[in-house]
Design a protein around this motif. Structure first.
Motif, PDB file in Angstrom:
ATOM      1  N   GLU A   7       0.820  -1.200   0.000  1.00  0.00           N
ATOM      2  CA  GLU A   7       0.000   0.000   0.000  1.00  0.00           C
ATOM      3  C   GLU A   7       0.861   1.260   0.000  1.00  0.00           C
ATOM      4  O   GLU A   7       0.508   2.258  -0.635  1.00  0.00           O
ATOM      5  N   LYS A  26       1.784   2.316  -3.380  1.00  0.00           N
ATOM      6  CA  LYS A  26       0.676   2.811  -4.213  1.00  0.00           C
ATOM      7  C   LYS A  26       0.521   4.320  -4.097  1.00  0.00           C
ATOM      8  O   LYS A  26      -0.109   4.949  -4.957  1.00  0.00           O
ATOM      9  N   THR A  27       1.072   4.905  -3.032  1.00  0.00           N
ATOM     10  CA  THR A  27       1.015   6.357  -2.879  1.00  0.00           C
ATOM     11  C   THR A  27       2.158   7.046  -3.610  1.00  0.00           C
ATOM     12  O   THR A  27       2.238   8.269  -3.616  1.00  0.00           O
ATOM     13  N   LEU A  31       3.109   6.139  -6.963  1.00  0.00           N
ATOM     14  CA  LEU A  31       3.072   5.552  -8.303  1.00  0.00           C
ATOM     15  C   LEU A  31       3.886   6.345  -9.312  1.00  0.00           C
ATOM     16  O   LEU A  31       4.507   5.767 -10.212  1.00  0.00           O
ATOM     17  N   THR A  53      -2.077  -9.656 -11.485  1.00  0.00           N
ATOM     18  CA  THR A  53      -2.930  -8.569 -11.929  1.00  0.00           C
ATOM     19  C   THR A  53      -3.132  -7.576 -10.798  1.00  0.00           C
ATOM     20  O   THR A  53      -3.546  -7.956  -9.701  1.00  0.00           O
ATOM     21  N   PHE A  54      -2.827  -6.314 -11.072  1.00  0.00           N
ATOM     22  CA  PHE A  54      -3.073  -5.238 -10.126  1.00  0.00           C
ATOM     23  C   PHE A  54      -3.851  -4.155 -10.883  1.00  0.00           C
ATOM     24  O   PHE A  54      -3.244  -3.296 -11.536  1.00  0.00           O
ATOM     25  N   PRO A  55      -5.191  -4.194 -10.819  1.00  0.00           N
ATOM     26  CA  PRO A  55      -6.006  -3.276 -11.617  1.00  0.00           C
ATOM     27  C   PRO A  55      -5.676  -1.798 -11.393  1.00  0.00           C
ATOM     28  O   PRO A  55      -5.857  -0.983 -12.296  1.00  0.00           O
ATOM     29  N   GLU A  56      -5.189  -1.458 -10.184  1.00  0.00           N
ATOM     30  CA  GLU A  56      -4.914  -0.061  -9.886  1.00  0.00           C
ATOM     31  C   GLU A  56      -3.592   0.426 -10.473  1.00  0.00           C
ATOM     32  O   GLU A  56      -3.295   1.620 -10.429  1.00  0.00           O
ATOM     33  N   LEU A  57      -2.795  -0.493 -11.019  1.00  0.00           N
ATOM     34  CA  LEU A  57      -1.491  -0.124 -11.578  1.00  0.00           C
ATOM     35  C   LEU A  57      -1.531  -0.206 -13.105  1.00  0.00           C
ATOM     36  O   LEU A  57      -1.914  -1.224 -13.664  1.00  0.00           O
ATOM     37  N   ARG A 113      -5.906 -11.462  -6.658  1.00  0.00           N
ATOM     38  CA  ARG A 113      -6.675 -11.498  -7.903  1.00  0.00           C
ATOM     39  C   ARG A 113      -6.524 -12.822  -8.642  1.00  0.00           C
ATOM     40  O   ARG A 113      -7.495 -13.350  -9.196  1.00  0.00           O
TER      41      ARG A 113
END
Length: 344
Positions: A130, A133-134, A136, A148-152, A190
């Protein structure tokens, strides 16, 4: 406007200049929160260390890190071979890292690339910290393989896990099985979620509602397969077939079924997922979903080379899988044993 210095960064981050230096050169020696403040201060000031400024164009290491979930899993060997072949042809070398499902270890390897100890990172891990993710916009060159990382929004080489899992279940249904157990990967990752969705989809297409008692969570390991069969046994859940979300779990499940006095495929049919090198040598040879691991590795490295060469981003690639039928599956018995505990 004056040129920002290490003292400028230290003042903005509220740390000493020595801490700034460590955060940039030895990020593994600095607390994550401190590292975050330093990196934010670097970004805000536009500071570039002298050594980086001198060598920004020439400091390429020609090294890429392949970071995997579990370095002891033979699944990754063929992928490494594919990555290494493409890397060697392009003049790169490959190091392999062991994530162990640990955010600190994953962050450590990301920081290694940020600190220019390597040029890029091929990720084959089930989680993305996490804290990262801040940040990126400050991520180093990364390619995702089989996860799979949908947010990336990152270059990705993958398979269709839902379709592949559905094909495994359809094979068992064609053999007459209706009570099909499933050992998942670690939820809610995922990859595990998609294979579970494929299992449900295959049953639903045959008009069968999934029995939640037949679904047991695992972690892709040999021991998880053993524990899953024990749990099904202890709860008195009957089944004539089992679909495991990895070959290693399938091997563990078969081992435990034998310990219960059941034969495979005589009493229970088993399907795995991956088609690792041991699948064909196992007794009985394992029916499984084949992933083209060598080509997956090669394609992941090709995308990394393009990324490092500042080429236009290649489209994400979905590789084809196929069912390999071997000796661990057979038609359902007319009078199967309802549960391993009843087999004497």
């Amino acid at each position: 406007m004056s040129v920002p210095t290490i003292a400028t960064v230290a003042e903005l981050a509220g740390v000493s200049t020595a801490t700034v230096s460590r955060a940039l050169q030895r990020p593994d020696k600095v607390q994550p929160e401190t590292r975050r403040r330093v990196l934010e201060a670097v970004a805000a000031t536009g500071f570039v260390p002298n050594s980086q400024a001198r060598n920004l164009r020439s400091r390429a290491t020609r090294t890429v890190i392949l970071l995997v979930r579990d370095i002891s899993n033979p699944f990754y060997l063929e992928i490494y071979k594919g990555v290494e072949e493409a890397a060697m042809r392009a003049g790169y070398k490959v190091l392999m890292g062991d994530a162990r499902d640990d955010d600190e270890r994953i962050t450590h390897y990301v920081d290694m690339v940020r600190a220019r100890h390597a040029d890029g990172l091929i990720l084959m891990v089930g989680r993305f910290p996490e804290a990262l993710k801040t940040e990126l916009s400050r991520l180093p060159p990364i390619v995702i393989a089989l996860e799979t990382f949908p947010e990336l929004v990152l270059p990705t080489v993958s398979i269709d896990n839902i379709a592949a899992a559905r094909q495994a279940v359809e094979h068992l249904l064609e053999l007459g099985h209706r009570r099909i157990a499933h050992i998942t990967g670690p939820l809610p990752e995922r990859l595990a979620v998609d294979r579970l969705a494929g299992y449900r989809s295959g049953l639903a297409a045959a008009g069968i509602t999934a029995d939640e008692a037949l679904i047991v969570e695992g972690d892709f390991s040999l021991d998880a397969g053993r524990k899953a069969v024990r749990r099904l046994n202890e709860t008195g859940t009957s089944f004539t077939a089992l679909f495991a979300a990895s070959d290693q779990m399938a091997f563990g499940a078969i081992s435990e079924l034998r310990a219960c006095g059941l034969s495979v495929p005589g009493d229970v049919s088993v399907v795995g997922f991956d088609d690792i090198v041991l699948a064909d040598a196992f007794v009985p040879p394992l029916t499984t979903i084949h992933q083209p691991r060598f080509d997956i590795g090669r394609q992941a490295m090709a995308r990394m080379i393009g990324l490092l060469g500042k080429e236009p981003a290649a489209a994400n690639l979905v590789m084809e899988t196929r069912l390999v039928v071997r000796g661990s599956t057979a038609p359902v018995r007319q009078h199967p044993h309802p549960n391993p505990r009843t087999k004497e």
